[in-house]
Structure formats: C-alpha cells, structure tokens
Design an enzyme around this catalytic site. Structure first.
Site, PDB file in Angstrom:
ATOM      1  N   LYS A  10       0.853  -1.194   0.000  1.00  0.00           N
ATOM      2  CA  LYS A  10       0.000   0.000   0.000  1.00  0.00           C
ATOM      3  C   LYS A  10       0.879   1.230   0.000  1.00  0.00           C
ATOM      4  O   LYS A  10       2.054   1.198   0.412  1.00  0.00           O
ATOM      5  CB  LYS A  10      -0.946   0.015   1.214  1.00  0.00           C
ATOM      6  CG  LYS A  10      -0.251   0.034   2.583  1.00  0.00           C
ATOM      7  CD  LYS A  10       0.213   1.374   3.090  1.00  0.00           C
ATOM      8  CE  LYS A  10       0.834   1.280   4.492  1.00  0.00           C
ATOM      9  NZ  LYS A  10       1.525   2.534   4.892  1.00  0.00           N
ATOM     10  N   PRO A  99      10.100  -4.632   1.632  1.00  0.00           N
ATOM     11  CA  PRO A  99      11.081  -4.432   2.709  1.00  0.00           C
ATOM     12  C   PRO A  99      10.401  -4.161   4.041  1.00  0.00           C
ATOM     13  O   PRO A  99       9.369  -3.478   4.106  1.00  0.00           O
ATOM     14  CB  PRO A  99      11.869  -3.212   2.241  1.00  0.00           C
ATOM     15  CG  PRO A  99      10.922  -2.466   1.352  1.00  0.00           C
ATOM     16  CD  PRO A  99      10.105  -3.519   0.667  1.00  0.00           C
ATOM     17  N   GLY A 102       9.533  -0.337   5.630  1.00  0.00           N
ATOM     18  CA  GLY A 102       9.561   0.514   4.456  1.00  0.00           C
ATOM     19  C   GLY A 102       8.336   1.391   4.274  1.00  0.00           C
ATOM     20  O   GLY A 102       8.291   2.213   3.366  1.00  0.00           O
ATOM     21  N   GLY A 103       7.311   1.192   5.106  1.00  0.00           N
ATOM     22  CA  GLY A 103       6.098   1.988   4.980  1.00  0.00           C
ATOM     23  C   GLY A 103       5.136   1.486   3.930  1.00  0.00           C
ATOM     24  O   GLY A 103       4.180   2.176   3.571  1.00  0.00           O
ATOM     25  N   GLY A 105       3.474  -1.471   4.270  1.00  0.00           N
ATOM     26  CA  GLY A 105       2.442  -2.296   4.903  1.00  0.00           C
ATOM     27  C   GLY A 105       2.620  -3.784   4.747  1.00  0.00           C
ATOM     28  O   GLY A 105       1.643  -4.534   4.876  1.00  0.00           O
ATOM     29  N   ASP A 141      -3.253  -0.965  10.281  1.00  0.00           N
ATOM     30  CA  ASP A 141      -3.465  -0.993   8.837  1.00  0.00           C
ATOM     31  C   ASP A 141      -4.158  -2.272   8.359  1.00  0.00           C
ATOM     32  O   ASP A 141      -4.619  -2.327   7.213  1.00  0.00           O
ATOM     33  CB  ASP A 141      -2.127  -0.877   8.092  1.00  0.00           C
ATOM     34  CG  ASP A 141      -1.461   0.474   8.286  1.00  0.00           C
ATOM     35  OD1 ASP A 141      -2.115   1.389   8.796  1.00  0.00           O
ATOM     36  OD2 ASP A 141      -0.276   0.595   7.919  1.00  0.00           O
TER      37      ASP A 141
END
Length: 285
Positions: A10, A99, A102-103, A105, A141
């Site tokens: 995401k 990763p 990595g942001g 999700g 999330d």
C-alpha cells in the site's frame, strides 16, 4: 492443494497528523491505495490442527509472527461461533518482496491475506466486518487490507471509509534502511497540529506527508533519495517507513526514471489500484 494469495503493498498517498491523544497515540488523516506489487503467500490447508510457517523470519518467534497470529486468531474466532472445521491446519510459505520498515504495509498485508484466505479455505464463514475486527488487534493498517478497497482513514487509522483516488503509476524506491514507526512518532519536531479537513478538501490540495520532514532529518538516506526523485516527479514518503514514491501518468514514464536510478537505490514500478489484488483473487475463485 497449494493456493497462492497476493499480499499487496500500500501507499499512503497523503498522511496528516492532527493531534496527540492522552494515551500517547496520534490522530491522523491518511489515504490508502494498493499496488499491483507485493508479497505472496502459498497456503496449503491440511487436516492437522497445526499452523506451520515454512518460512520463519530470523529472530522472530513463530508466536510473534503476524502470519501465525492471524491464523490462530481466526481459528479461535471460528471455534467460538462453531464454524471451525474439525481439523483446521495449514502450511504457509511467504515469498517476501516488500522491505520491512519501508512503509509499504508488508506485515499488515501478510496478516490480512492469511485472515481472508483461510476464512475462504476453511469455510469459517466470518464476514468482512468480523475479519476486520480481528485485524485491528494485529495492526492499525490490517483492516484496510482485509476490506480490500482504497480508503480514507482517520482516528488512529481505525475509522475507515472507501475512497476512489486516481489510479496512477508509481516508482517506489527504497534506500536500503528500515525505519521503526516509534522513531518517527516520538520525535519532538513531528508536525502534530495539521487541521482536520474533509476528504473532498484534502483531494483538492497537493498531497503531503507530515512524517516526511522528520524522516529526512533523521535518515540521510531518505533525504538523498527524495532529493533525487523530486528532480523528476512529485514525490514523497509513504507512511512512516523509509520508502518514497514518485507519481506518473504512464508506466513508461515511471520506468524511464527508474532506469536512471543510482546503483544504491532499489526500486520497482507499480500501478495504483483501488481494489486490492487479494480481493480480485478471491472474487475469481
């Protein structure tokens, strides 16, 4: 029978921090969109009662792994309502592409895919709402991935409404480091007073991520990556992680920039999707 299920990445197309709560958590407004790129899970249901993770993460005990926790939570919830098969086991293998830190999700998406896939494979008959409620305990999330539709989220991320942002092409780049979410949210310089706006208002403004300035200050790799990408296209941080993304109108334009990337940058090109690949897989079964 082995079945393969996508666990898509995401992006946070924007992320605003609107206040700090008394419990230490932060209120936010963010816009989630999926990518046609991510992890994949191979799941083989069997007649045992065991959940076996065939690809354990180094240094992470199975009982702490979100994949295993999601499967066990589903078993417990289905047993409580009397819809768990007599022998509900599964072997699960993770093909990890996203990763950590990595942001994108990745861990939350993996957990959501387990909930959705095993609910189907075991025929435990939990609704999407029930699966999303389970997901909240695994991560803020997770419900977005469970519901499978691009979403505008508020509160600490638990207040979700469907959204329809433009499905652009993105170059997503990773600087080779991991960022822990608490490192961003504890920083005294983090913007915490962005005004609360409606989704319509936010969609009319240039998108921004309030966490980006802190990430650039604390991690020179993120700063260097954004400085490079911004030469070519509108670019910003996703979530609180280390990945950044640039938006393009066409796939070819994104790939042309990726070909120019310095060797220290790892990246990929993907399409933004408002319907998750996970749910496209489910609807095709």
């Amino acid at each position: 029978m082995i079945t393969t299920w996508p666990a898509p990445a995401k992006l946070n197309l924007f992320l605003y921090i609107t206040g700090r709560r008394t419990d230490g958590y932060h209120n936010l407004q963010t816009l989630f969109q999926f990518l046609d790129y991510g992890d994949a899970l191979e799941i083989t249901p069997d007649s045992s009662d065991a959940i076996t993770l065939l690809t354990p993460l180094p240094g992470v005990a199975d009982e702490d792994n979100l994949i295993v926790r999601a499967a066990l939570m589903l078993k417990q919830a289905a047993a409580a309502r009397g819809t768990l098969p007599h022998h509900a086991g599964a072997n699960i293998a993770l093909n990890k592409r996203l990763p950590m830190g990595g942001g994108l999700g990745g861990g939350s998406s993996d957990a959501a895919t387990v909930l959705v896939a095993l609910n189907h494979l075991w025929q435990t008959q939990l609704s999407v709402d029930e699966l999303a409620t389970l997901g909240v305990a695994l991560g803020a999330d997770v419900p977005v991935f469970v519901r499978g539709h691009a979403a505008f989220a508020e509160g600490v991320g638990e207040q979700i409404q469907p959204a329809e942002p433009a499905e652009k092409w993105y170059l997503v780049a990773h600087p080779g480091i991991s960022i822990a979410t608490p490192d961003i949210f504890r920083d005294p310089d983090l913007t915490r007073n962005s005004p609360i706006r409606t989704l319509d208002e936010l969609l009319q403004r240039p998108f921004h991520n309030d966490c980006e300035a802190v990430a650039r200050k604390r991690f020179r790799e993120v700063d260097a990556l954004l400085s490079w990408l911004l030469e070519y296209a509108p670019s910003r941080l996703t979530g609180t992680g280390s990945c950044v993304f640039a938006e393009f109108s066409t796939e070819s334009a994104a790939r042309q920039v990726l070909e120019l990337a310095p060797k220290w940058i790892c990246g990929f090109v993907a399409r933004g999707l408002n319907i998750s690949p996970l749910h496209r897989t489910l609807s095709g079964l």
